[in-house]
Motif scaffolding. Structure first.
Motif, mmCIF file in Angstrom:
data_model
loop_
_atom_site.group_PDB
_atom_site.id
_atom_site.type_symbol
_atom_site.label_atom_id
_atom_site.label_comp_id
_atom_site.label_asym_id
_atom_site.label_seq_id
_atom_site.Cartn_x
_atom_site.Cartn_y
_atom_site.Cartn_z
ATOM 1 N N ALA A 206 0.843 -1.201 0.000
ATOM 2 C CA ALA A 206 0.000 0.000 0.000
ATOM 3 C C ALA A 206 0.875 1.246 0.000
ATOM 4 C CB ALA A 206 -0.910 0.004 1.227
ATOM 5 N N ALA A 207 0.578 2.187 -0.895
ATOM 6 C CA ALA A 207 1.329 3.446 -0.926
ATOM 7 C C ALA A 207 1.188 4.197 0.383
ATOM 8 C CB ALA A 207 0.851 4.303 -2.095
ATOM 9 N N VAL A 212 3.229 6.776 5.520
ATOM 10 C CA VAL A 212 3.220 6.796 6.980
ATOM 11 C C VAL A 212 4.633 6.548 7.517
ATOM 12 C CG1 VAL A 212 2.426 5.575 9.043
ATOM 13 C CG2 VAL A 212 0.816 6.129 7.208
ATOM 14 N N ALA A 213 5.325 5.554 6.954
ATOM 15 C CA ALA A 213 6.681 5.234 7.407
ATOM 16 C C ALA A 213 7.615 6.414 7.195
ATOM 17 C CB ALA A 213 7.203 4.002 6.672
ATOM 18 N N LEU A 214 7.486 7.108 6.062
ATOM 19 C CA LEU A 214 8.329 8.263 5.776
ATOM 20 C C LEU A 214 8.068 9.386 6.769
ATOM 21 C CD1 LEU A 214 10.377 9.693 3.952
ATOM 22 C CD2 LEU A 214 8.475 10.375 2.477
ATOM 23 N N HIS A 215 6.778 9.631 7.080
ATOM 24 C CA HIS A 215 6.441 10.691 8.022
ATOM 25 C C HIS A 215 7.012 10.399 9.412
ATOM 26 C CE1 HIS A 215 4.286 13.881 10.009
ATOM 27 N NE2 HIS A 215 3.668 13.021 10.792
ATOM 28 N N LEU A 216 6.846 9.186 9.880
ATOM 29 C CA LEU A 216 7.362 8.833 11.209
ATOM 30 C C LEU A 216 8.886 8.910 11.235
ATOM 31 C CD1 LEU A 216 5.013 5.828 12.077
ATOM 32 C CD2 LEU A 216 4.892 8.173 12.943
ATOM 33 N N SER A 217 9.520 8.526 10.132
ATOM 34 C CA SER A 217 10.984 8.597 10.055
ATOM 35 C C SER A 217 11.467 10.043 10.140
ATOM 36 C CB SER A 217 11.462 7.944 8.754
ATOM 37 O OG SER A 217 12.848 8.103 8.579
ATOM 38 N N ARG A 218 10.752 10.954 9.472
ATOM 39 C CA ARG A 218 11.131 12.375 9.524
ATOM 40 C C ARG A 218 11.011 12.926 10.939
ATOM 41 N NH1 ARG A 218 7.901 14.100 4.006
ATOM 42 N NH2 ARG A 218 9.616 13.675 2.534
ATOM 43 N N LEU A 219 10.099 12.356 11.721
ATOM 44 C CA LEU A 219 9.941 12.779 13.112
ATOM 45 C C LEU A 219 10.903 12.040 14.041
ATOM 46 C CD1 LEU A 219 6.028 12.897 13.338
ATOM 47 C CD2 LEU A 219 7.611 14.815 13.023
ATOM 48 N N ARG A 220 11.755 11.196 13.445
ATOM 49 C CA ARG A 220 12.719 10.380 14.195
ATOM 50 C C ARG A 220 12.024 9.444 15.177
ATOM 51 N NH1 ARG A 220 17.737 12.290 13.048
ATOM 52 N NH2 ARG A 220 17.906 14.434 12.274
ATOM 53 N N LEU A 268 -3.813 13.745 13.668
ATOM 54 C CA LEU A 268 -2.396 13.410 13.745
ATOM 55 C C LEU A 268 -1.658 14.627 14.286
ATOM 56 C CD1 LEU A 268 -0.318 11.162 12.982
ATOM 57 C CD2 LEU A 268 -0.005 12.377 10.814
ATOM 58 N N PRO A 269 -0.936 14.505 15.406
ATOM 59 C CA PRO A 269 -0.245 15.670 15.984
ATOM 60 C C PRO A 269 0.756 16.284 15.010
ATOM 61 C CG PRO A 269 -0.300 13.846 17.549
ATOM 62 C CD PRO A 269 -0.775 13.296 16.226
ATOM 63 N N GLY A 270 0.956 17.585 15.138
ATOM 64 C CA GLY A 270 1.919 18.280 14.297
ATOM 65 C C GLY A 270 1.293 18.851 13.042
ATOM 66 N N PRO A 271 2.128 19.250 12.082
ATOM 67 C CA PRO A 271 1.619 19.819 10.823
ATOM 68 C C PRO A 271 0.728 18.816 10.088
ATOM 69 C CG PRO A 271 3.998 20.131 11.037
ATOM 70 C CD PRO A 271 3.597 19.194 12.122
ATOM 71 N N VAL A 272 -0.227 19.334 9.341
ATOM 72 C CA VAL A 272 -1.140 18.469 8.584
ATOM 73 C C VAL A 272 -0.351 17.720 7.504
ATOM 74 C CG1 VAL A 272 -3.134 18.403 7.050
ATOM 75 C CG2 VAL A 272 -3.114 19.966 9.003
ATOM 76 N N VAL A 273 -0.518 16.406 7.480
ATOM 77 C CA VAL A 273 0.095 15.559 6.462
ATOM 78 C C VAL A 273 -1.035 14.944 5.650
ATOM 79 C CG1 VAL A 273 1.607 13.590 6.010
ATOM 80 C CG2 VAL A 273 2.011 15.042 8.019
ATOM 81 N N LYS A 274 -0.938 15.022 4.325
ATOM 82 C CA LYS A 274 -2.055 14.593 3.484
ATOM 83 C C LYS A 274 -1.673 13.450 2.549
ATOM 84 C CE LYS A 274 -4.496 19.038 3.380
ATOM 85 N NZ LYS A 274 -5.141 20.054 2.517
ATOM 86 N N ARG A 275 -2.665 12.635 2.254
ATOM 87 C CA ARG A 275 -2.567 11.660 1.171
ATOM 88 C C ARG A 275 -3.221 12.282 -0.058
ATOM 89 N NH1 ARG A 275 -5.518 5.751 0.396
ATOM 90 N NH2 ARG A 275 -7.399 7.013 0.722
ATOM 91 N N HIS A 276 -2.507 12.275 -1.180
ATOM 92 C CA HIS A 276 -3.009 12.842 -2.429
ATOM 93 C C HIS A 276 -3.384 11.718 -3.383
ATOM 94 C CE1 HIS A 276 -1.607 17.066 -1.668
ATOM 95 N NE2 HIS A 276 -0.847 16.402 -0.808
#
Length: 324
Positions: A206-207, A212-220, A268-276
């Motif tokens: 699933a894309a 999701v994995a990329l977002h969590l990684s950016r947040l360390r 989701l805490p923090g800046p809004v993250v969107k699926r396009h």
């Protein structure tokens, strides 16, 4: 023997095809070779177009040949006219079931649940058959690239990186957190949630899982993860049983709405993250149909999906983009 061009005018699609080729290649020689014409025939068609319109379309003082301002305008509109003509021919063949297989469209599961009936109805009205194939985004993009699918509706960001593939934006929706109903620390941030709970993930096919994995990684953040599923129902069932948390989207909430009574949904805490999500297709093929699909899907989402999200939380639609 090379064929010279026809007497050109705006009603002549062949002349417009010749002009578009010259505009995009910057060369009458290359156009003549590609379209099996003489170079003088190509030049004649361009001059006839210029005479018919009363404006210069090419700046012949530079190399490679460049478009004038009117030339840019004609190029833009000619591409749309040629795409519409190609779509019309394909639609007629589909309606007659002559020389044309069923239209094959791949779309993500969460969208199939929410707009599938409206999309299937519209395509049926247009004539001919179609196959709507739901599943994971990553396999759809690969199928489009290999021409196993004609169009796709996908959240796979690699769509725009594929040579010869065009993307028509459809929607953007915010990511949200799904937590066990009795989890008491929902308002204490992702760090606390990750420390307390495992991630119940979507499978790597699933894309959304990759995003999701990329977002969590950016947040360390590196959550424990031993559970991954293709099915939204399975993801929500595991969260409802207290086995972890999930990151999902509003359309996925509607897809798995029968499993929501045992979970809580929070931003989701923090800046809004969107699926396009976008409609993908081969450049120059199904351009008009892709835009029509966007229109049909958006109308269905406004009529049904957005109102259905309100009881789950009015905030869920606040950052939902439908071309508004």
């Amino acid at each position: 023997m090379a064929k010279d061009g026809p007497k050109a005018g705006l009603s002549d699609l062949r002349a417009l095809e010749i002009f578009v080729s010259v505009a995009e290649s910057g060369s009458m020689t290359a156009t003549a070779r590609r379209l099996n014409m003489s170079q003088s025939g190509v030049s004649q068609v361009i001059r006839q177009l210029e005479q018919a319109l009363g404006v210069p379309l090419l700046d012949r003082s530079v190399r490679p040949t460049a478009l004038t301002h009117p030339g840019h305008e004609l190029h833009h509109r000619a591409r749309r006219l040629l795409a519409a003509a190609a779509d019309a021919a394909q639609a007629v063949r589909r309606a007659a079931n002559v020389g044309e297989a069923k239209l094959r469209i791949g779309l993500v599961d969460s969208l199939a649940v929410n707009v599938g009936p409206a999309l299937a109805t519209r395509l049926r009205e247009a004539g001919g058959g179609c196959l709507l194939l739901s599943g994971q985004s990553l396999s759809h993009v690969d199928g489009l690239r290999r021409r196993e699918l004609d169009l796709v509706i996908t959240s796979d960001t690699s769509l725009v990186e594929q040579e010869g593939i065009a993307a028509e934006p459809l929607l953007a929706e915010p990511m949200v957190l799904v937590l066990p109903a009795d989890y008491p620390h929902a308002d204490e941030g992702l760090e606390r949630i990750v420390a307390d709970l495992e991630l119940v993930a979507y499978s790597e096919r699933a894309a959304l899982s990759r995003q999701v994995a990329l977002h969590l990684s950016r947040l360390r953040l590196q959550p424990r993860c031993n559970l991954a599923f293709d099915s939204t129902d399975s993801v929500f069932t595991m969260v409802g049983a207290g086995l972890g948390f999930a990151v999902t989207t509003p359309l996925c909430l509607l897809q798995g709405r029968e499993r929501l009574r045992h979970v809580q949904i929070v931003p989701l805490p923090g800046p809004v993250v969107k699926r396009h999500l976008s409609v993908g297709y081969h450049v120059g093929e199904f351009d008009v149909l892709a835009k029509e699909m966007v229109s049909v899907c958006r109308a269905a989402l406004r009529a049904d999906a957005l109102p259905a999200l309100q009881p789950l939380g009015a905030w869920l639609t606040r950052d939902f983009w439908l071309g508004d």
